[in-house]
Enzyme design. Structure first.
Site, PDB file in Angstrom:
ATOM      1  N   ARG A  42       0.840  -1.200   0.000  1.00 45.72           N
ATOM      2  CA  ARG A  42       0.000   0.000   0.000  1.00 45.72           C
ATOM      3  C   ARG A  42       0.877   1.253   0.000  1.00 45.72           C
ATOM      4  O   ARG A  42       1.725   1.423   0.861  1.00 45.72           O
ATOM      5  CB  ARG A  42      -0.918   0.030   1.226  1.00 45.72           C
ATOM      6  CG  ARG A  42      -1.898   1.207   1.204  1.00 45.72           C
ATOM      7  CD  ARG A  42      -2.909   1.106   2.318  1.00 45.72           C
ATOM      8  NE  ARG A  42      -2.366   1.508   3.612  1.00 45.72           N
ATOM      9  CZ  ARG A  42      -3.051   1.440   4.752  1.00 45.72           C
ATOM     10  NH1 ARG A  42      -4.276   0.953   4.762  1.00 45.72           N
ATOM     11  NH2 ARG A  42      -2.496   1.835   5.883  1.00 45.72           N
ATOM     12  N   SER A 111     -12.298  -3.792   1.421  1.00 43.34           N
ATOM     13  CA  SER A 111     -12.446  -3.175   2.735  1.00 43.34           C
ATOM     14  C   SER A 111     -13.910  -2.853   3.009  1.00 43.34           C
ATOM     15  O   SER A 111     -14.603  -2.304   2.144  1.00 43.34           O
ATOM     16  CB  SER A 111     -11.630  -1.882   2.821  1.00 43.34           C
ATOM     17  OG  SER A 111     -10.250  -2.153   2.778  1.00 43.34           O
ATOM     18  N   LYS A 140      -3.807   5.580   8.596  1.00 42.88           N
ATOM     19  CA  LYS A 140      -4.874   5.831   7.623  1.00 42.88           C
ATOM     20  C   LYS A 140      -5.769   6.926   8.189  1.00 42.88           C
ATOM     21  O   LYS A 140      -6.743   6.656   8.898  1.00 42.88           O
ATOM     22  CB  LYS A 140      -5.679   4.555   7.331  1.00 42.88           C
ATOM     23  CG  LYS A 140      -6.629   4.732   6.142  1.00 42.88           C
ATOM     24  CD  LYS A 140      -7.331   3.446   5.791  1.00 42.88           C
ATOM     25  CE  LYS A 140      -8.234   3.634   4.574  1.00 42.88           C
ATOM     26  NZ  LYS A 140      -8.990   2.421   4.235  1.00 42.88           N
TER      27      LYS A 140
END
Length: 215
Positions: A42, A111, A140
């Protein structure tokens, strides 16, 4: 590619800030040696070309390990690097589009933060769910309000798909995570932000295995 539930046991999400540049390859290698069973690359700031380059290096480091590698969000990079699949958010391309381009042999993760999102995940298209955010996390910043373990358990019960919990989770949370019925725990800083990723991964994996009754 069907997701084996055990492969979700200790799921590593890489972070370019905690482990910048080529350091990701070494971190992943060490973490897998310590017991990481699934890796998601990511990097929201990287270009597709940059992601491809990193993914190819990580893929080479994982060769022979049987640990799946997926790329977050960037389907073009996942296809070009020929990794095991892609992990999608609710605001990314649809699972149907991803499946059409990837084919049946690749992994699609999704997700989900609400019961409605979980129930909307089509098992014919999606292989596993990332559930959370369990606790607030600095890795995040745009996540929705934390759901805690009771919220996590509610999401797990809403789908028969394999699932992994994410969001501010650490070793001390292993028992509570596994008690919800989740197949595993996803971490970022609990490995990426540690001075010895292999040792950190080993401690996490041991706790998760014990919580599942495998040791």
């Amino acid at each position: 590619m069907a997701v084996i539930r055990d492969s979700l046991r200790l799921y590593l999400v890489t972070d370019p800030v905690l482990c910048p540049g080529a350091g990701i390859v070494g971190l992943v290698r060490d973490a897998v040696r310590g017991g990481v069973s699934f890796v998601q690359l990511r990097d929201k700031t990287a270009s597709t070309d940059e992601l491809i380059k990193t993914a190819l290096a990580v893929k080479a480091a994982l060769a022979g390990s049987s640990v799946p590698l997926v790329i977050n969000d960037d389907l073009d990079a996942a296809i070009a690097a020929d990794v095991d699949g892609v992990h999608l958010g609710q605001n990314d391309i649809t699972a149907a589009e991803a499946r059409a381009r990837l084919g049946r042999d690749k992994i699609i993760g999704l997700s989900c933060e609400t019961v409605a999102q979980v129930q909307g995940a089509d098992p014919a298209l999606v292989d596993y769910l990332g559930l959370g955010t369990v606790f607030p996390t600095a890795t995040k910043a745009d996540h929705k309000p934390a759901i805690g373990f009771s919220g996590l358990a509610e999401l797990v019960k809403a789908s028969a798909l394999p699932s992994v919990a994410i969001g501010g989770l650490k070793r001390d949370h292993a028992v509570d995570v596994m008690a919800t019925g989740c197949d595993g725990m996803a971490v970022v800083s609990a490995i990426c932000g540690q001075p010895d990723p292999e040792t950190a991964a080993r401690a996490l994996r041991s706790a998760l295995d014990a919580a599942r009754g495998d040791t």
